[in-house]
Enzyme design. Structure first.
Site, PDB file in Angstrom:
ATOM      1  N   ASN A 106       0.807  -1.225   0.000  1.00 41.88           N
ATOM      2  CA  ASN A 106       0.000   0.000   0.000  1.00 41.88           C
ATOM      3  C   ASN A 106       0.844   1.282   0.000  1.00 41.88           C
ATOM      4  OD1 ASN A 106       0.783  -0.696   2.618  1.00 41.88           O
ATOM      5  ND2 ASN A 106      -0.989   0.298   3.553  1.00 41.88           N
ATOM      6  N   GLU A 165       4.416  -4.843  11.991  1.00 47.35           N
ATOM      7  CA  GLU A 165       3.349  -3.847  11.854  1.00 47.35           C
ATOM      8  C   GLU A 165       2.283  -4.517  11.007  1.00 47.35           C
ATOM      9  OE1 GLU A 165       0.779  -1.738  10.550  1.00 47.35           O
ATOM     10  OE2 GLU A 165       2.232  -0.793   9.208  1.00 47.35           O
TER      11      GLU A 165
END
Length: 690
Positions: free
Chosen positions: A355, A452
């Site tokens: 992303n 993450e």
């Protein structure tokens, strides 16, 4: 071995200080040998330059031969010559400086003219051989010379342009289009250079083939490849070589050598190099933003102001911290003291998500490099392009060879990193399932891990909130980057007393959002990353309807106005949602907002925390005491009061629960890329009881 060491020193010297300043004595000092030894091997400066150019010519010859073996047909062989001579490694600053030194001196040296004649004769012979199968005999020699001139001219213009107006990818595309046009004009009944449609020639330039970036340069092997596509059009952007075990081992070897030298530099020296890299990123903002838009489908209005700039900010921030990395002194009385040393981990791995490809590559590499580590970085296979550009920029800025390597591929390549005994730490941005696998692999060798991962974050709008600001926050929390943001606040809890006003303003603004061509500056919502992901998001929209949520906006694929080949979904808003619905509990990673109502502070805190995730949370209220009170009780690692999805590099970023371990950004990241060594210093005699 010694000759190669001196040739490498010559390349470095020519790249840094140019031909005139590169004396035999200076090159000898750089290589750590005496000038007499250089003279013994090469005689004089021309001899050393000739040997260096022969080395580069041989490298180019081997790369060309490798591509020619893979080519099928005369036109493909011509393209192989173009791709080899205009490959990314021929555009890096070090190589360009040597070739420019060669061209500048060739008129004055018969020895260098011999190298030039061999280089030119080899290229022309290959071109003539392949063109005979495509054009009329009388056109072969002319066209071969013309193509060779175009190749040299494209390279020379790029090398002499301070703005870097032509890179390897664009140069190869220009050359391919030129060749197709020349062949079309000269075609005399031989093999058609491209497909024929209704009797007309259709030019279909071959996408560039990009290798892994290892040891400061591209490392072509001719092995298996995969395609990366523009999700807005379906067009193939490039073919990418997959890094297997041999490539990973080569990267490890380069990293091992480079890291020792990199860690031996002072923090200030590393910081200056990183600052140059940040400056180069900013100088190439528009070029990189466009490439990021092509590879991700994100709107150019986003990538121009966020993706590249945030990466540059990150590198600049850690460049500033590098000089101040230190341990502490501990007073242990008059006869002893202690101190700690903050030392690099060694070789670390970064695994990126699709992303924010460039930003994530910067977020992981900047603190790692500032602390003296070397990194092997694997981009997501859906977005492999800008990490290679970052590697080029690091090399141009002066980051030592082997300190930042890019290895491409799928999960298999990732596992080669997570299981490799030489890698001390793995930093992953990705899905929860992938995070669990990485952690399991790392446990075998007790590697450090930063994860993450995903989220299903709450955004809480209290009855005293500024409704316009709250709607703005909800839009940022759900539709920026087409909703493909891990920290998105997709569970929007709105106090029942202001919910009608909130919904009215929200829907009005959503319906005005522009879904369109990502390269159009007016576009606000671009394409999702792939057709498969689009189908996943559409499946969740169908689930929302089936489970009783009320659709207020969007809810469908967008195909109008030339978007039918892309993965576009209209921004979607559901109201009347309950905590048990799939669209409320599961991460969708698309432009889908679920609005829920609440009446009580304690109630909304409990509902907000009722999730396995804990990446982010947001609160909108004019009562700052309430804002702080609520944030303190939310189980999330990254929180906002009266804003959302703002991530300044100075603040640590990360989650709790299933959303991850460790932190990126801020000074906290330094802890994750260093280890402490405690030292006890005795100032007196040693007393022993025996």
């Amino acid at each position: 071995m010694r000759r190669r060491q001196l040739i490498d020193a010559t390349i470095e010297s020519l790249a840094e200080i140019g031909f005139n300043a590169s004396t035999l004595a200076q090159i000898a000092r750089r290589a750590g040998v005496s000038p007499g030894l250089v003279a013994h091997y090469f005689g004089d400066k021309d001899g050393l330059l000739e040997a260096t150019l022969r080395f580069l010519s041989l490298r180019l010859y081997r790369a060309t031969a490798l591509r020619l073996r893979e080519a099928r047909g005369p036109r493909a062989r011509v393209q192989a010559l173009i791709d080899a001579n205009l490959a990314p490694e021929e555009f890096d600053q070090r190589t360009s400086s040597v070739w420019l030194a060669f061209w500048g001196q060739v008129l004055h040296s018969e020895r260098l003219r011999r190298v030039q004649r061999v280089y030119q004769a080899r290229m022309l012979a290959n071109l003539r051989h392949d063109l005979r199968g495509i054009v009329a005999p009388g056109e072969v020699a002319r066209l071969a010379i013309t193509i060779a001139a175009v190749i040299d001219g494209l390279w020379l213009r790029s090398s002499l342009s301070a703005a870097g107006e032509t890179d390897s990818v664009s140069a190869r595309q220009i050359a391919a289009l030129f060749v197709d046009a020349q062949i079309a004009a000269a075609w005399s009944g031989g093999e058609r250079p491209a497909a024929s449609l209704n009797g007309h020639l259709v030019m279909t330039p071959r996408p560039p083939l990009l290798a892994n970036h290892i040891g400061g340069r591209y490392h072509a092997t001719g092995g298996a490849t995969f395609e990366t596509r523009n999700p807005a059009t379906g067009d193939v952007l490039a073919e990418i070589e997959i890094a297997g075990e041999a490539e990973v081992e080569a990267a490890i070897a380069a990293a091992r050598t480079g890291q020792k030298r990199w860690a031996a530099m002072t923090g200030a020296e590393r910081g200056r190099i990183l600052k140059r890299a940040a400056d180069l990123l900013r100088a190439r903002n528009d070029e990189l933003a466009r490439l990021e838009t092509l590879d991700t489908g994100k709107p150019i209005q986003e990538t121009l102001v966020v993706d590249v700039a945030s990466g540059a900010d990150c590198i600049e921030y850690y460049a500033g911290l590098a000089a101040g990395l230190s341990g502490e002194h501990v007073d242990l009385g008059p006869s002893a003291f202690g101190y700690t040393r903050r030392e690099p981990l060694g070789i670390v791995a970064g695994i990126g998500a699709w992303n924010y490809p460039l930003q994530i590559a910067c977020w992981k590499s900047a603190p790692a490099l500032a602390c003296g580590n070397a990194m092997l970085f694997k981009p997501a296979e859906l977005t492999p392009l800008t990490a290679l550009k970052l590697a080029e920029i690091y090399a141009e800025a002066g980051v030592l060879e082997g300190v930042f390597n890019v290895v491409q591929g799928f999960a298999e390549t990732g596992r080669l990193l997570t299981r490799h005994p030489a890698i001390a730490k793995v930093s992953l941005t990705g899905e929860v399932g992938t995070g669990r696998k990485v952690m399991a692999d790392a446990a075998g060798a007790l590697k450090y891990v930063t994860l993450e991962l995903g989220g299903k974050s709450p955004l809480i709008v209290f009855d005293d909130a500024d409704i316009d600001d709250a709607v703005s926050g909800a839009l940022l929390a759900n539709f920026y980057s087409a909703g493909e943001v891990c920290s998105n606040g997709t569970r929007v809890f709105v106090h029942e007393s202001v919910r009608p006003a909130f919904i009215e303003k929200l829907v009005a603004r959503v319906e005005k959002m522009v879904v369109g061509d990502p390269l159009d500056p007016a576009t606000q919502v671009g394409a999702l990353i792939s057709p498969d992901h689009m189908e996943k998001v559409l499946g969740y929209i169908a689930k929302g309807r089936a489970e009783g949520a009320k659709l207020l906006a969007g809810g469908a694929r967008v195909t109008a106005n030339g978007l039918s080949m892309g993965a576009f979904i209209a921004p979607t808003v559901f109201d009347g949602c309950t905590d048990g619905m799939s669209i409320v509990r599961e991460e969708i990673f698309g432009p889908v907002m679920a609005v829920l109502s609440f009446t009580d502070e304690d109630e909304v805190i409990a509902r907000a925390n009722d999730t396995e995730f804990g990446l982010a949370a947001g609160v909108f209220t004019r009562d700052l005491a309430r804002g702080h009170r609520v944030i303190a009780q939310l189980h999330a690692g990254t929180c906002w009061i009266n804003h959302y999805n703002i991530t300044p590099i100075e603040l640590p970023f990360g989650g709790v629960k299933q959303s991850g371990l460790g932190r990126e950004n801020g000074k906290a990241a330094i802890e994750h890329y260093t280890q402490l060594k405690s030292v006890y210093v005795n100032l007196g005699h040693v007393e022993a009881p025996y």
